[in-house]
Write a protein that holds these residues in place. Structure first.
Motif, PDB file in Angstrom:
ATOM      1  N   GLU A  63      -5.803  -7.217   8.046  1.00  0.00           N
ATOM      2  CA  GLU A  63      -5.318  -6.590   6.823  1.00  0.00           C
ATOM      3  C   GLU A  63      -4.112  -7.350   6.286  1.00  0.00           C
ATOM      4  OE1 GLU A  63      -4.411  -2.633   7.995  1.00  0.00           O
ATOM      5  OE2 GLU A  63      -6.516  -1.991   8.073  1.00  0.00           O
ATOM      6  N   PRO A  64      -3.917  -7.372   4.973  1.00  0.00           N
ATOM      7  CA  PRO A  64      -2.740  -8.052   4.410  1.00  0.00           C
ATOM      8  C   PRO A  64      -1.460  -7.304   4.761  1.00  0.00           C
ATOM      9  CG  PRO A  64      -3.942  -6.875   2.696  1.00  0.00           C
ATOM     10  CD  PRO A  64      -4.800  -6.813   3.930  1.00  0.00           C
ATOM     11  N   ASP A  65      -0.347  -8.014   4.661  1.00  0.00           N
ATOM     12  CA  ASP A  65       0.942  -7.433   5.042  1.00  0.00           C
ATOM     13  C   ASP A  65       1.283  -6.198   4.211  1.00  0.00           C
ATOM     14  OD1 ASP A  65       1.228  -9.379   6.931  1.00  0.00           O
ATOM     15  OD2 ASP A  65       2.498 -10.672   5.688  1.00  0.00           O
ATOM     16  N   TRP A  66       0.980  -6.235   2.903  1.00  0.00           N
ATOM     17  CA  TRP A  66       1.351  -5.102   2.058  1.00  0.00           C
ATOM     18  C   TRP A  66       0.606  -3.828   2.470  1.00  0.00           C
ATOM     19  CZ3 TRP A  66      -2.535  -2.642  -0.475  1.00  0.00           C
ATOM     20  CH2 TRP A  66      -3.693  -3.368  -0.782  1.00  0.00           C
ATOM     21  N   LEU A  67      -0.637  -3.989   2.942  1.00  0.00           N
ATOM     22  CA  LEU A  67      -1.415  -2.825   3.363  1.00  0.00           C
ATOM     23  C   LEU A  67      -0.882  -2.277   4.687  1.00  0.00           C
ATOM     24  CD1 LEU A  67      -3.765  -0.947   2.822  1.00  0.00           C
ATOM     25  CD2 LEU A  67      -5.293  -2.611   3.900  1.00  0.00           C
ATOM     26  N   GLU A  68      -0.548  -3.162   5.619  1.00  0.00           N
ATOM     27  CA  GLU A  68       0.035  -2.717   6.891  1.00  0.00           C
ATOM     28  C   GLU A  68       1.369  -2.021   6.662  1.00  0.00           C
ATOM     29  OE1 GLU A  68       0.267  -5.977   9.572  1.00  0.00           O
ATOM     30  OE2 GLU A  68      -1.898  -6.047   9.938  1.00  0.00           O
ATOM     31  N   GLN A  69       2.182  -2.555   5.739  1.00  0.00           N
ATOM     32  CA  GLN A  69       3.474  -1.951   5.446  1.00  0.00           C
ATOM     33  C   GLN A  69       3.308  -0.565   4.849  1.00  0.00           C
ATOM     34  OE1 GLN A  69       6.562  -3.027   6.175  1.00  0.00           O
ATOM     35  NE2 GLN A  69       7.373  -1.132   5.306  1.00  0.00           N
ATOM     36  N   LEU A  70       2.355  -0.418   3.938  1.00  0.00           N
ATOM     37  CA  LEU A  70       2.091   0.882   3.314  1.00  0.00           C
ATOM     38  C   LEU A  70       1.704   1.917   4.371  1.00  0.00           C
ATOM     39  CD1 LEU A  70       1.565   2.720   0.834  1.00  0.00           C
ATOM     40  CD2 LEU A  70      -0.763   1.792   0.789  1.00  0.00           C
ATOM     41  N   LYS A  71       0.829   1.534   5.283  1.00  0.00           N
ATOM     42  CA  LYS A  71       0.374   2.472   6.313  1.00  0.00           C
ATOM     43  C   LYS A  71       1.491   2.830   7.287  1.00  0.00           C
ATOM     44  CE  LYS A  71      -4.471   1.083   6.223  1.00  0.00           C
ATOM     45  NZ  LYS A  71      -5.598   0.563   7.003  1.00  0.00           N
ATOM     46  N   SER A  72       2.392   1.894   7.517  1.00  0.00           N
ATOM     47  CA  SER A  72       3.492   2.172   8.444  1.00  0.00           C
ATOM     48  C   SER A  72       4.484   3.176   7.866  1.00  0.00           C
ATOM     49  CB  SER A  72       4.217   0.872   8.815  1.00  0.00           C
ATOM     50  OG  SER A  72       4.940   0.367   7.704  1.00  0.00           O
ATOM     51  N   ASN A  73       4.482   3.351   6.550  1.00  0.00           N
ATOM     52  CA  ASN A  73       5.406   4.283   5.908  1.00  0.00           C
ATOM     53  C   ASN A  73       4.902   5.725   5.896  1.00  0.00           C
ATOM     54  OD1 ASN A  73       7.330   2.334   5.280  1.00  0.00           O
ATOM     55  ND2 ASN A  73       6.345   1.801   3.348  1.00  0.00           N
ATOM     56  N   ILE A  74       3.610   5.907   6.112  1.00  0.00           N
ATOM     57  CA  ILE A  74       3.007   7.243   6.073  1.00  0.00           C
ATOM     58  C   ILE A  74       2.301   7.487   7.404  1.00  0.00           C
ATOM     59  CG2 ILE A  74       1.375   8.768   4.924  1.00  0.00           C
ATOM     60  CD1 ILE A  74       3.549   8.078   3.035  1.00  0.00           C
ATOM     61  N   HIS A  75       2.657   8.557   8.087  1.00  0.00           N
ATOM     62  CA  HIS A  75       2.048   8.865   9.384  1.00  0.00           C
ATOM     63  C   HIS A  75       1.112  10.067   9.222  1.00  0.00           C
ATOM     64  CE1 HIS A  75       4.793   6.068  11.266  1.00  0.00           C
ATOM     65  NE2 HIS A  75       5.784   6.640  10.597  1.00  0.00           N
ATOM     66  N   ILE A  76      -0.159   9.834   9.495  1.00  0.00           N
ATOM     67  CA  ILE A  76      -1.191  10.856   9.331  1.00  0.00           C
ATOM     68  C   ILE A  76      -1.834  11.139  10.676  1.00  0.00           C
ATOM     69  CG2 ILE A  76      -3.425  11.401   8.268  1.00  0.00           C
ATOM     70  CD1 ILE A  76      -1.213  11.361   6.231  1.00  0.00           C
ATOM     71  N   ARG A  77      -1.976  12.412  10.996  1.00  0.00           N
ATOM     72  CA  ARG A  77      -2.734  12.816  12.180  1.00  0.00           C
ATOM     73  C   ARG A  77      -3.652  13.960  11.791  1.00  0.00           C
ATOM     74  NH1 ARG A  77      -2.715  12.364  17.672  1.00  0.00           N
ATOM     75  NH2 ARG A  77      -3.570  14.131  18.832  1.00  0.00           N
ATOM     76  N   LEU A  78      -4.950  13.752  11.946  1.00  0.00           N
ATOM     77  CA  LEU A  78      -5.941  14.784  11.661  1.00  0.00           C
ATOM     78  C   LEU A  78      -6.207  15.567  12.941  1.00  0.00           C
ATOM     79  CD1 LEU A  78      -8.032  16.096   9.751  1.00  0.00           C
ATOM     80  CD2 LEU A  78      -9.673  14.387  10.553  1.00  0.00           C
ATOM     81  N   ILE A  79      -5.968  16.857  12.897  1.00  0.00           N
ATOM     82  CA  ILE A  79      -6.227  17.719  14.043  1.00  0.00           C
ATOM     83  C   ILE A  79      -7.618  18.318  13.864  1.00  0.00           C
ATOM     84  CG2 ILE A  79      -5.472  19.766  15.311  1.00  0.00           C
ATOM     85  CD1 ILE A  79      -2.646  19.165  14.374  1.00  0.00           C
TER      86      ILE A  79
END
Length: 387
Positions: A167-183
């Motif tokens: 994945e490109p750096d901008w996509l990895e950075q975006l995902k690192s800013n939002i933490h999602i956990r589906l229960i």
């Protein structure tokens, strides 16, 4: 960065939804009739942020958009080509930021060569290749799969060498800013490899999630206790020399020292209550007020600092255990059950229904009702897996 709005179009080829999130209250409840896509929207969200792209491909939709509180947004666009192959294998991520040109990333899974027909085994720890004439089995659904089929359906669980593309750096950075956990709604069973010598090591077994989490918590508590022991040994070894070198403090009054000792005693009692310390460790902490005088004050001030350092290793896990215990015991009160914790067993459930408190009966975590297990698993995941 926070998500402020979710929108989807063409969900199941039928539905268009716009869901503004409650930014002030920080809780948004999504409700609607069965089959309108509530869970599907949550799965898309989880699949994107946790790079579980096989599920993202499996859910039918045309476009999924997330708007963030910094006025940036990302669109997940499925290929609108009528070709079945293009529809299946091409997803585009388009990221917009204020005053910048949008950036793109096209998700194209690695093609599996047809001659790689050897089977694999799907385990909870990942995909393991098995060079044998037999097909492998998906232990969750009971299907038999060859290598290419398994990669297509279960790339979420595959090891990094089986992933499709970087994945490109901008996509990895975006995902690192939002933490999602589906229960998941079904969260009471875990599939694990069976290590018993009497059965095939390749035969997976089923372990109840509540038992798995009980064992996991016991291990976490034991690890913290070992850390506590290591720090204690280090501090105790240097205690005499530090007492000798400690300069007498004229600012520390007897009253302040008594208050610090009382605070340590209260902390120790809380740690005993949540199962992190044993009751027979009382002797280390029992300092009586009459023991404090000018000749002992200097040593006691060093002692207080040391004990604070020792007990600090428990701070985070103790607060989580205490919160879990209070919430669960409040919910279990109607059924005369109580949960406590120990380093050896993890969850310790007792019931006093029909008997005195001194004659309570110990239950296995799996003896709880399914609803009680769901509540315990849900809260454990929220406290120990997400935060």
């Amino acid at each position: 960065m926070r998500i402020k709005q979710i929108s989807v179009s063409g969900l199941f080829g039928i539905f268009d939804h716009v869901i503004p999130l409650n930014m002030d209250e920080r809780i948004t409840i999504i409700h609607g009739p069965n089959g309108f896509g509530k869970t599907a929207i949550l799965r898309i969200l989880n699949s994107f942020f946790n790079s579980q792209y096989s599920e993202l491909r499996a859910i039918p939709f045309k476009q999924f958009c997330l708007e963030f509180d910094d006025n940036s947004s990302i669109e997940i666009i499925k290929n609108t080509d009528n070709s079945e192959e293009a529809e299946k294998n091409n997803i585009v991520f388009k990221f917009y930021q204020p005053y910048s040109e949008p950036v793109y990333f096209s998700l194209k899974p690695r093609k599996i060569r047809s001659d790689r027909g050897f089977p694999i085994m799907i385990l909870d720890s990942g995909i393991q290749e098995r060079h044998s004439p037999l097909k492998s089995m998906d232990i969750r659904a009971g299907e038999t799969l060859f290598y290419g089929e398994a990669i297509e359906h279960f790339e979420n669980f595959s090891s990094s060498n089986l992933k499709f593309q970087k994945e490109p750096d901008w996509l990895e950075q975006l995902k690192s800013n939002i933490h999602i956990r589906l229960i998941e709604s079904q969260r009471l069973l875990n599939f694990v490899p069976n290590c018993s010598s009497t059965r095939s090591a390749e035969t997976p077994s089923i372990l109840s999630t509540v038992s798995a989490y009980s064992d996991e918590l016991a291990k976490l508590m034991q690890d913290k206790f070992k850390e506590y022991g290591t720090i204690s040994q280090s501090l105790d070894r240097t205690f005499p020399i530090r007492v000798v070198k400690q300069q007498p403090s004229t600012d520390l009054t007897d009253e302040q020292l008594r208050h610090q000792l009382n605070e340590l005693e209260a902390t120790r009692s809380r740690l005993i209550e949540v199962g992190l310390l044993d009751k027979d460790e009382d002797a280390e902490f029992q300092i009586q007020p009459q023991d404090i005088d000018e000749s002992t004050k200097n040593a006691l001030s060093v002692y207080v600092q040391d004990v604070e350092k020792k007990l600090s290793v428990f701070a985070e896990i103790a607060s989580k255990i205490d919160l879990l215990r209070k919430i669960i015991n409040n919910k279990f009160a109607y059924s005369y059950k109580e949960i406590n914790f120990s380093k050896e067993k993890g969850f310790v459930v007792t019931t006093s229904y029909g008997s005195s408190l001194s004659n309570s009966k110990t239950l296995l975590p799996t003896d709880l009702s399914s609803g009680e297990q769901h509540e315990l698993v849900l809260l454990y995941e929220l406290l120990f897996c997400y935060f």
